[in-house]
Design an enzyme around this catalytic site. Structure first.
Site, PDB file in Angstrom:
ATOM      1  N   GLN A  42      -3.035  43.433 -25.988  1.00 45.12           N
ATOM      2  CA  GLN A  42      -3.865  42.005 -25.940  1.00 45.12           C
ATOM      3  C   GLN A  42      -2.857  41.730 -24.632  1.00 45.12           C
ATOM      4  OE1 GLN A  42      -5.035  38.063 -28.276  1.00 45.12           O
ATOM      5  NE2 GLN A  42      -6.309  39.853 -27.826  1.00 45.12           N
ATOM      6  N   TYR A 124      -8.628  30.487 -23.456  1.00 43.44           N
ATOM      7  CA  TYR A 124      -7.488  30.635 -22.435  1.00 43.44           C
ATOM      8  C   TYR A 124      -8.009  30.838 -21.043  1.00 43.44           C
ATOM      9  CZ  TYR A 124      -5.294  32.316 -27.622  1.00 43.44           C
ATOM     10  OH  TYR A 124      -5.168  31.992 -28.553  1.00 43.44           O
TER      11      TYR A 124
END
Length: 162
Positions: A42, A124
């Site tokens: 990721q 994020y």
């Protein structure tokens, strides 16, 4: 991706030859232990949520005495009113961050990673650009939905091209 994009000082990364070699060793070990192991990574930049304590130490933003580093976001707006605001990420740093995503993807490919996820959730950086609460820019990367989604789409296209 970039050390400044980690959420905590203890987060793993893929931003230089040293981190690439360490992650490649871990991937090869996992594959040696389990024959059919898929290697998936990721890629994320945590934006204004970066520079936080590890969860078992409260998970809140670090103070300067704890080693806090400067965070960035689409706008100079803190996540919580009690927190220090991030710097509004400049156009030049947007290019730098997009290129960092690309370099991390290239490192992952060299390592033999089977799948990559570009993390665009949990507040994020890529998610922050989508949110009118976190992104109050008025030009190219802010305002309308089409403008707010521009940076995430540029990152996706650049990583896919790489």
């Amino acid at each position: 991706m970039l050390p400044q994009g980690r959420i905590t000082p203890r987060c793993l990364g893929l931003w230089n030859d040293t981190t690439e070699a360490a992650r490649a060793d871990q991937l090869h070990l996992a594959r040696a232990l389990a024959r059919h192991t898929a290697g998936c990574l990721q890629l994320v930049h945590t934006g204004r949520k970066a520079s936080s304590a590890v969860p078992w130490e409260g998970g809140q933003l670090l103070c300067p005495e704890q080693g806090r580093w400067q965070t960035v976001g689409p706008s100079a707006l803190p996540q919580l009113p009690s927190e220090a605001p991030p710097l509004e990420i400049s156009a030049q740093k947007l290019v730098r961050n997009r290129e960092a995503f690309v370099r991390a993807a290239q490192r992952a490919q060299r390592m033999g990673v089977d799948a990559l996820e570009l993390h665009r959730a949990h507040g994020y950086l890529l998610h922050q650009f989508l949110s009118p609460l976190a992104n109050q820019r008025s030009v190219a990367y802010g305002g309308s939905f089409e403008n707010r989604i521009r940076f995430p789409l540029e990152v996706f296209a650049a990583v896919r091209a790489a």
